[in-house]
Design a protein around this motif. Structure first.
Motif, PDB file in Angstrom:
ATOM      1  N   LYS A  92       0.970  -1.222   0.086  1.00  0.00           N
ATOM      2  CA  LYS A  92       0.032   0.178   0.151  1.00  0.00           C
ATOM      3  C   LYS A  92       0.980   1.317  -0.041  1.00  0.00           C
ATOM      4  CE  LYS A  92      -4.360  -0.630   1.096  1.00  0.00           C
ATOM      5  NZ  LYS A  92      -5.718  -0.159   1.583  1.00  0.00           N
ATOM      6  N   HIS A  93       1.953   1.290   0.532  1.00  0.00           N
ATOM      7  CA  HIS A  93       2.860   2.324   0.827  1.00  0.00           C
ATOM      8  C   HIS A  93       4.247   2.030   0.698  1.00  0.00           C
ATOM      9  CE1 HIS A  93      -0.795   2.887   3.541  1.00  0.00           C
ATOM     10  NE2 HIS A  93      -0.837   4.227   2.921  1.00  0.00           N
ATOM     11  N   GLU A  99       1.371   5.843  -2.918  1.00  0.00           N
ATOM     12  CA  GLU A  99       0.088   4.932  -2.752  1.00  0.00           C
ATOM     13  C   GLU A  99      -0.845   5.297  -3.904  1.00  0.00           C
ATOM     14  OE1 GLU A  99      -2.003   6.045   0.719  1.00  0.00           O
ATOM     15  OE2 GLU A  99      -2.983   7.713  -0.308  1.00  0.00           O
TER      16      GLU A  99
END
Lengths: 139, 139
Positions: A31-32, A80
């Motif tokens: 996600k990040h 993201e």
DNA sequence: ATATATGCAAACGATTTGCAACTCC
DNA sequence: GGAGTTGCAAATCGTTTGCATATAT
């Protein structure tokens, strides 16, 4: 309706290449991430893309509104996937790096109110809450 | 009670030097500055402090809780005087760079509530609202 | 007198860029 | 075929550091 990666890129007017698909797919499992994490993660899958290309691709994705560039209080940029519907903010654990996303409509509307009171037209915002996550608290 | 700069530094256990006083005084006229702005501003007053020293002094001020290091969405760090009582956030004009500070206790308490719901112990937070200020809107 | 501060230049890490070779449509 | 993509190495930008010298208490 879910688009596959090449379709998504084509829809945003971005020429499709294997490298770009590989980079976009990273976001399905991460996600990040920062540029070097993408580089390393791809390497583990046997895909070697130069860091220059990764930055160029991330830049084009950002311009095409596919991803957002974030800063979590240090010297590198975190990326993201952008979700058009929701804007979320982040809780960031300063010990283990855990990132928790949250959405709070009250805060969103308070921000608009504040902006309004200052005759300010909002384009975007970032709210980062830094602290210690539950897991790190017990160590 | 207002302290003068040397008194403030001494109180925080920082050895007083003319350079440090000059740098601290910058914040009387500049609320949000980066290292090079400090360097340039001092130069215009005939004070030439090497950029290395400016970074070192800013680092020591930050550690002593005299200033905060901020990021306004680009690649350099911005510094502001820290006010122990209030935590404020920022509206940032992406066209002219104007920075407006605001305080909103409702947002503050919502943040604590969110952190709590996630078993998260808050250390700090940053809320930046990017947009266009009234003046730039008319251009 | 001694610990700390400073300037300089070199080192650094993240990111960008010029250029020549390559690949997609 | 031609525009857009890629890798490489060099460049850049903000920031940090080693070291020799200077300054504060």
């Amino acid at each position: 309706m879910i688009l596959d990666s090449s379709e998504l890129l084509r829809n945003r007017g971005i020429k499709v290449t294997p490298h770009k698909i590989a980079i976009l797919n990273i976001f399905k499992s991460h996600k990040h991430v920062d540029a070097y994490q993408i580089n390393n993660s791809l390497k583990m899958d046997g895909i070697d893309i130069s860091i220059a290309t990764i930055y160029r691709v991330l830049g084009s994705f950002e311009k095409a509104n596919i991803i957002d560039k974030l800063n979590f209080g240090n010297d590198q940029s975190i990326y993201e996937l952008k979700n058009v519907e929701d804007h979320h903010d982040h809780l960031i654990c300063t010990q283990c790096g855990l990132v928790i996303e949250f959405i709070n409509s009250q805060i969103e509307s308070l921000q608009l109110k504040i902006a309004d009171e200052n005759n300010f037209k909002v384009q975007s915002h970032t709210l980062n809450i830094y602290g210690t996550c539950a897991k790190c608290m017990n160590n």
